[in-house]
Scaffold this motif. Structure first.
Motif, PDB file in Angstrom:
ATOM      1  N   VAL A 115       0.810  -1.213   0.000  1.00  0.00           N
ATOM      2  CA  VAL A 115       0.000   0.000   0.000  1.00  0.00           C
ATOM      3  C   VAL A 115       0.848   1.270   0.000  1.00  0.00           C
ATOM      4  CG1 VAL A 115      -1.674   1.303   1.383  1.00  0.00           C
ATOM      5  CG2 VAL A 115      -1.985  -1.139   1.038  1.00  0.00           C
ATOM      6  N   CYS A 116       1.937   1.285   0.761  1.00  0.00           N
ATOM      7  CA  CYS A 116       2.719   2.507   0.922  1.00  0.00           C
ATOM      8  C   CYS A 116       3.902   2.620  -0.038  1.00  0.00           C
ATOM      9  CB  CYS A 116       3.226   2.618   2.350  1.00  0.00           C
ATOM     10  SG  CYS A 116       1.908   2.765   3.562  1.00  0.00           S
ATOM     11  N   THR A 117       4.554   1.518  -0.316  1.00  0.00           N
ATOM     12  CA  THR A 117       5.722   1.546  -1.201  1.00  0.00           C
ATOM     13  C   THR A 117       5.665   0.354  -2.153  1.00  0.00           C
ATOM     14  OG1 THR A 117       7.001   0.403   0.519  1.00  0.00           O
ATOM     15  CG2 THR A 117       7.251   2.807   0.394  1.00  0.00           C
ATOM     16  N   PRO A 118       4.700   0.345  -3.064  1.00  0.00           N
ATOM     17  CA  PRO A 118       4.528  -0.822  -3.946  1.00  0.00           C
ATOM     18  C   PRO A 118       5.756  -1.130  -4.793  1.00  0.00           C
ATOM     19  CG  PRO A 118       3.168   1.017  -4.679  1.00  0.00           C
ATOM     20  CD  PRO A 118       3.742   1.408  -3.346  1.00  0.00           C
ATOM     21  N   GLU A 119       6.579  -0.132  -5.040  1.00  0.00           N
ATOM     22  CA  GLU A 119       7.777  -0.366  -5.836  1.00  0.00           C
ATOM     23  C   GLU A 119       8.779  -1.267  -5.114  1.00  0.00           C
ATOM     24  OE1 GLU A 119       8.670   3.244  -3.315  1.00  0.00           O
ATOM     25  OE2 GLU A 119       6.933   2.510  -4.420  1.00  0.00           O
ATOM     26  N   LYS A 120       8.609  -1.467  -3.810  1.00  0.00           N
ATOM     27  CA  LYS A 120       9.513  -2.313  -3.033  1.00  0.00           C
ATOM     28  C   LYS A 120       9.033  -3.762  -2.933  1.00  0.00           C
ATOM     29  CE  LYS A 120      11.470   1.381  -0.261  1.00  0.00           C
ATOM     30  NZ  LYS A 120      11.662   1.918   1.090  1.00  0.00           N
ATOM     31  N   VAL A 121       7.856  -4.054  -3.450  1.00  0.00           N
ATOM     32  CA  VAL A 121       7.340  -5.424  -3.395  1.00  0.00           C
ATOM     33  C   VAL A 121       8.122  -6.279  -4.383  1.00  0.00           C
ATOM     34  CG1 VAL A 121       5.333  -6.915  -3.735  1.00  0.00           C
ATOM     35  CG2 VAL A 121       5.045  -4.652  -2.717  1.00  0.00           C
ATOM     36  N   THR A 122       8.592  -7.414  -3.904  1.00  0.00           N
ATOM     37  CA  THR A 122       9.332  -8.341  -4.753  1.00  0.00           C
ATOM     38  C   THR A 122       8.558  -9.644  -4.884  1.00  0.00           C
ATOM     39  OG1 THR A 122      10.504  -9.319  -2.884  1.00  0.00           O
ATOM     40  CG2 THR A 122      11.533  -7.371  -3.934  1.00  0.00           C
ATOM     41  N   LYS A 123       8.948 -10.436  -5.842  1.00  0.00           N
ATOM     42  CA  LYS A 123       8.325 -11.750  -5.997  1.00  0.00           C
ATOM     43  C   LYS A 123       8.554 -12.591  -4.748  1.00  0.00           C
ATOM     44  CE  LYS A 123       7.975 -15.759  -9.055  1.00  0.00           C
ATOM     45  NZ  LYS A 123       7.183 -16.437  -8.093  1.00  0.00           N
ATOM     46  N   ARG A 124       9.716 -12.443  -4.161  1.00  0.00           N
ATOM     47  CA  ARG A 124      10.027 -13.190  -2.935  1.00  0.00           C
ATOM     48  C   ARG A 124       9.067 -12.819  -1.802  1.00  0.00           C
ATOM     49  NH1 ARG A 124      15.224 -12.104   0.296  1.00  0.00           N
ATOM     50  NH2 ARG A 124      14.849 -13.391   2.107  1.00  0.00           N
ATOM     51  N   MET A 125       8.776 -11.527  -1.670  1.00  0.00           N
ATOM     52  CA  MET A 125       7.816 -11.095  -0.647  1.00  0.00           C
ATOM     53  C   MET A 125       6.448 -11.691  -0.931  1.00  0.00           C
ATOM     54  SD  MET A 125       8.680  -7.074  -0.176  1.00  0.00           S
ATOM     55  CE  MET A 125       7.399  -6.811   1.047  1.00  0.00           C
ATOM     56  N   TYR A 126       6.034 -11.613  -2.198  1.00  0.00           N
ATOM     57  CA  TYR A 126       4.732 -12.152  -2.594  1.00  0.00           C
ATOM     58  C   TYR A 126       4.669 -13.651  -2.299  1.00  0.00           C
ATOM     59  CZ  TYR A 126       0.926 -13.718  -5.593  1.00  0.00           C
ATOM     60  OH  TYR A 126      -0.211 -14.318  -6.077  1.00  0.00           O
ATOM     61  N   ASP A 127       5.699 -14.360  -2.670  1.00  0.00           N
ATOM     62  CA  ASP A 127       5.723 -15.810  -2.455  1.00  0.00           C
ATOM     63  C   ASP A 127       5.750 -16.178  -0.969  1.00  0.00           C
ATOM     64  OD1 ASP A 127       5.674 -16.286  -5.181  1.00  0.00           O
ATOM     65  OD2 ASP A 127       7.857 -16.527  -5.336  1.00  0.00           O
ATOM     66  N   SER A 128       6.338 -15.324  -0.138  1.00  0.00           N
ATOM     67  CA  SER A 128       6.510 -15.685   1.273  1.00  0.00           C
ATOM     68  C   SER A 128       5.289 -15.401   2.142  1.00  0.00           C
ATOM     69  CB  SER A 128       7.741 -14.987   1.847  1.00  0.00           C
ATOM     70  OG  SER A 128       7.528 -13.602   1.906  1.00  0.00           O
ATOM     71  N   PHE A 129       4.340 -14.591   1.683  1.00  0.00           N
ATOM     72  CA  PHE A 129       3.156 -14.378   2.517  1.00  0.00           C
ATOM     73  C   PHE A 129       2.106 -15.421   2.174  1.00  0.00           C
ATOM     74  CE2 PHE A 129       0.675 -12.059  -0.724  1.00  0.00           C
ATOM     75  CZ  PHE A 129      -0.640 -12.209  -0.296  1.00  0.00           C
ATOM     76  N   TRP A 130       1.475 -15.949   3.200  1.00  0.00           N
ATOM     77  CA  TRP A 130       0.411 -16.954   3.051  1.00  0.00           C
ATOM     78  C   TRP A 130       0.844 -18.079   2.100  1.00  0.00           C
ATOM     79  CZ3 TRP A 130      -4.911 -14.054   2.416  1.00  0.00           C
ATOM     80  CH2 TRP A 130      -5.235 -13.443   3.633  1.00  0.00           C
ATOM     81  N   ARG A 131       1.950 -18.702   2.404  1.00  0.00           N
ATOM     82  CA  ARG A 131       2.536 -19.733   1.530  1.00  0.00           C
ATOM     83  C   ARG A 131       1.555 -20.840   1.140  1.00  0.00           C
ATOM     84  NH1 ARG A 131       8.358 -19.887   1.478  1.00  0.00           N
ATOM     85  NH2 ARG A 131       9.155 -18.277   2.863  1.00  0.00           N
ATOM     86  N   GLN A 132       0.670 -21.213   2.053  1.00  0.00           N
ATOM     87  CA  GLN A 132      -0.241 -22.328   1.789  1.00  0.00           C
ATOM     88  C   GLN A 132      -1.446 -21.932   0.929  1.00  0.00           C
ATOM     89  OE1 GLN A 132       0.210 -20.616   4.537  1.00  0.00           O
ATOM     90  NE2 GLN A 132      -1.621 -20.504   5.802  1.00  0.00           N
ATOM     91  N   PHE A 133      -1.603 -20.639   0.648  1.00  0.00           N
ATOM     92  CA  PHE A 133      -2.767 -20.185  -0.113  1.00  0.00           C
ATOM     93  C   PHE A 133      -2.539 -20.304  -1.610  1.00  0.00           C
ATOM     94  CE2 PHE A 133      -3.724 -18.718   3.980  1.00  0.00           C
ATOM     95  CZ  PHE A 133      -5.055 -18.367   4.027  1.00  0.00           C
ATOM     96  N   LYS A 134      -3.640 -20.442  -2.326  1.00  0.00           N
ATOM     97  CA  LYS A 134      -3.586 -20.519  -3.779  1.00  0.00           C
ATOM     98  C   LYS A 134      -3.187 -19.167  -4.355  1.00  0.00           C
ATOM     99  CE  LYS A 134      -7.483 -23.675  -3.744  1.00  0.00           C
ATOM    100  NZ  LYS A 134      -8.927 -23.731  -3.926  1.00  0.00           N
ATOM    101  N   HIS A 135      -2.589 -19.225  -5.531  1.00  0.00           N
ATOM    102  CA  HIS A 135      -2.188 -17.994  -6.223  1.00  0.00           C
ATOM    103  C   HIS A 135      -3.402 -17.081  -6.425  1.00  0.00           C
ATOM    104  CE1 HIS A 135      -0.024 -15.376  -8.945  1.00  0.00           C
ATOM    105  NE2 HIS A 135      -0.948 -15.571  -9.853  1.00  0.00           N
ATOM    106  N   SER A 136      -4.540 -17.645  -6.811  1.00  0.00           N
ATOM    107  CA  SER A 136      -5.738 -16.843  -7.056  1.00  0.00           C
ATOM    108  C   SER A 136      -6.191 -16.111  -5.786  1.00  0.00           C
ATOM    109  CB  SER A 136      -6.871 -17.709  -7.600  1.00  0.00           C
ATOM    110  OG  SER A 136      -7.190 -18.748  -6.694  1.00  0.00           O
ATOM    111  N   GLU A 137      -6.036 -16.734  -4.622  1.00  0.00           N
ATOM    112  CA  GLU A 137      -6.412 -16.090  -3.364  1.00  0.00           C
ATOM    113  C   GLU A 137      -5.466 -14.929  -3.046  1.00  0.00           C
ATOM    114  OE1 GLU A 137      -8.313 -19.676  -0.735  1.00  0.00           O
ATOM    115  OE2 GLU A 137      -6.162 -19.789  -1.155  1.00  0.00           O
TER     116      GLU A 137
END
Length: 166
Positions: A115-137
């Protein structure tokens, strides 16, 4: 005068904004004020934006990872209200204790980054949150994050326009 781009980091540090500058939901909210002002300035646009907010907010597969038939409304409301709270917008009828019950610290860090610094979001961050959830979720959560941010930013802008017009 042309509107200049506003640095999102300013919004994400609302603690430095005096209380009288922050919109109080009971005084200025999307449903009662923002929607009608947008429609008055740009006919039919308010309806389109409102539909976009409702679709992002209500979108659910009624799943959470491997669990089916799950009511995710409390989680979606906690995420939406957490983002609005980051922008200094609070709802009198919401129990903010739910946020700490439903959103763990690492997920809050992810939300704040998106929300505050979207330019700092990495694929690694995305992959590491809610690991057990589906990509669509996870994609849906990200849509929820950006739409809640959009509504918060619109509330500030539209309230400023309302004040200018009166």
């Amino acid at each position: 005068h042309a509107l200049r781009s506003v640095d999102t980091k300013l919004f994400c540090h609302v603690l430095s904004i005096p209380n009288f500058c922050r919109p109080h939901v009971q005084d200025y909210c999307w449903e009662d004020h923002g929607y009608s002002l947008v429609n008055r300035l740009y006919p039919d646009v308010g309806q389109l934006i409102d539909e976009k907010f409702h679709i992002a907010y209500n979108l659910t597969y009624n799943t959470m990872a491997m669990h089916k038939d799950v009511d995710t409304s409390m989680l979606r409301r906690a995420i939406w209200n957490y983002i609005h709270c980051m922008f200094g917008i609070r709802y009198d009828d919401y129990d903010y204790g739910e946020i700490n019950q439903l959103l763990d610290r690492s997920f809050k860090v992810y939300i704040k980054t998106v929300v505050c610094t979207p330019e700092k979001v990495t694929k690694r961050m995305y992959d590491s949150f809610w690991r057990q959830f589906k990509h669509s979720e996870k994609v849906h959560v990200n849509l929820l994050l950006i739409e809640a941010r959009m509504q918060a930013e619109l509330l500030y802008a539209l309230r400023a326009i309302t004040r200018y017009m009166t």
